[in-house]
Scaffold this active site. Structure first.
Site, mmCIF file in Angstrom:
data_model
loop_
_atom_site.group_PDB
_atom_site.id
_atom_site.type_symbol
_atom_site.label_atom_id
_atom_site.label_comp_id
_atom_site.label_asym_id
_atom_site.label_seq_id
_atom_site.Cartn_x
_atom_site.Cartn_y
_atom_site.Cartn_z
ATOM 1 N N HIS A 9 0.735 -1.075 -0.128
ATOM 2 C CA HIS A 9 0.152 -0.065 0.026
ATOM 3 C C HIS A 9 0.792 1.417 0.069
ATOM 4 O O HIS A 9 0.716 2.224 -0.984
ATOM 5 C CB HIS A 9 -0.803 -0.236 1.185
ATOM 6 C CG HIS A 9 -1.809 1.086 1.484
ATOM 7 N ND1 HIS A 9 -3.120 1.092 1.282
ATOM 8 C CD2 HIS A 9 -1.488 2.546 1.682
ATOM 9 C CE1 HIS A 9 -3.696 2.324 1.637
ATOM 10 N NE2 HIS A 9 -2.502 3.107 1.792
ATOM 11 N N GLU A 10 2.001 1.265 0.883
ATOM 12 C CA GLU A 10 2.625 2.577 1.024
ATOM 13 C C GLU A 10 3.700 2.453 0.002
ATOM 14 O O GLU A 10 4.000 3.769 -0.590
ATOM 15 C CB GLU A 10 3.401 2.468 2.368
ATOM 16 C CG GLU A 10 2.795 2.660 3.489
ATOM 17 C CD GLU A 10 1.568 3.898 3.534
ATOM 18 O OE1 GLU A 10 2.097 4.901 3.179
ATOM 19 O OE2 GLU A 10 0.408 3.683 3.781
ATOM 20 N N HIS A 63 1.851 4.477 -2.915
ATOM 21 C CA HIS A 63 1.926 5.681 -2.735
ATOM 22 C C HIS A 63 3.214 6.413 -3.506
ATOM 23 O O HIS A 63 3.200 7.195 -3.859
ATOM 24 C CB HIS A 63 1.584 6.141 -1.306
ATOM 25 C CG HIS A 63 0.343 6.049 -0.851
ATOM 26 N ND1 HIS A 63 -0.899 6.442 -1.568
ATOM 27 C CD2 HIS A 63 -0.220 5.301 0.252
ATOM 28 C CE1 HIS A 63 -2.044 6.061 -0.797
ATOM 29 N NE2 HIS A 63 -1.528 5.462 0.375
#
Length: 213
Positions: free
Chosen positions: A21-22, A25
């Site tokens: 997820h990170e 980003h």
């Protein structure tokens, strides 16, 4: 013993899911011209660089113990919006990349688990696939809630008029506290929202494979 094994599986799935997820980003931000996350060491598979002790570990475990849907978040990736292409829309793309990654993980795990029969298995493999699907759906939906600093707020910011943007800027410093208060005080509403979203996504997944869920 069974509960300990389940907890270990959930923690492993959380670590895996939050890292990707990170990374999503940070990678999208980097591709849009901002190297802040890269310089801060966030384009890494090291989970310690991404996890927030409360949002990433404590809250999901508390939800697991209470029998609710498991969801949470991670330490926000540093982004310098002034370096991004397309301004607020660039920030929206950076933000939406995280939840979309969780939905992609959930969908791939669902497809593999469905066609292999693992989703219906009562063993460890079945637990892994079920948690990959459910935890990632929970994370993706939770992070789309439009409260700063959750990812949904960045999408709302790109769409909102100036007055709403000004309000969001003012509450941004208190965002984490607002999210935590919402989780604790509005748990009934939040659980219904999360369960509805998860059920809707599962129905979509089953529709894709030709069944109804």
């Amino acid at each position: 013993m069974e509960f300990i094994i389940e907890t270990i599986i959930v923690l492993a799935v959380i670590l895996f899911s939050m890292v990707l997820h990170e990374l999503a980003h940070g990678f999208v931000a980097y591709k849009l011209g901002d190297d802040t996350a890269k310089d801060d060491g966030r384009l890494t598979l090291n989970p310690l660089k991404h996890l927030d002790p409360w949002l990433s570990i404590a809250m999901p475990l508390l939800l697991l113990f209470s029998g609710g849907p498991v969801f949470g978040g991670a330490k926000p990736v540093p982004v310098d919006s002034s370096k991004l292409k397309w301004g607020a829309w660039g920030m929206a793309l950076v933000s939406i990349a995280g939840p979309l990654t969780n939905f992609l993980i959930a969908f791939v795990a669902f497809l593999i688990g469905f066609y292999s029969g693992a989703l219906d298995s009562a063993g460890l493999v079945g637990q892994v696939f079920v948690n990959l699907v459910m935890v990632n759906l929970g994370f993706g939906i939770f992070n789309l809630i439009p409260i700063p600093p959750l990812d949904g707020s960045r999408v709302l910011y790109a769409l909102a008029p100036d007055g709403v943007r000004s309000l969001m800027d003012r509450i941004e410093p208190y965002g984490i506290m607002i999210v935590l208060l919402f989780v604790m005080a509005g748990s009934g509403i939040l659980n219904r929202l999360m369960l509805g979203g998860i059920q809707g996504m599962l129905k979509l997944f089953y529709t894709v494979v030709g069944l109804t869920g």
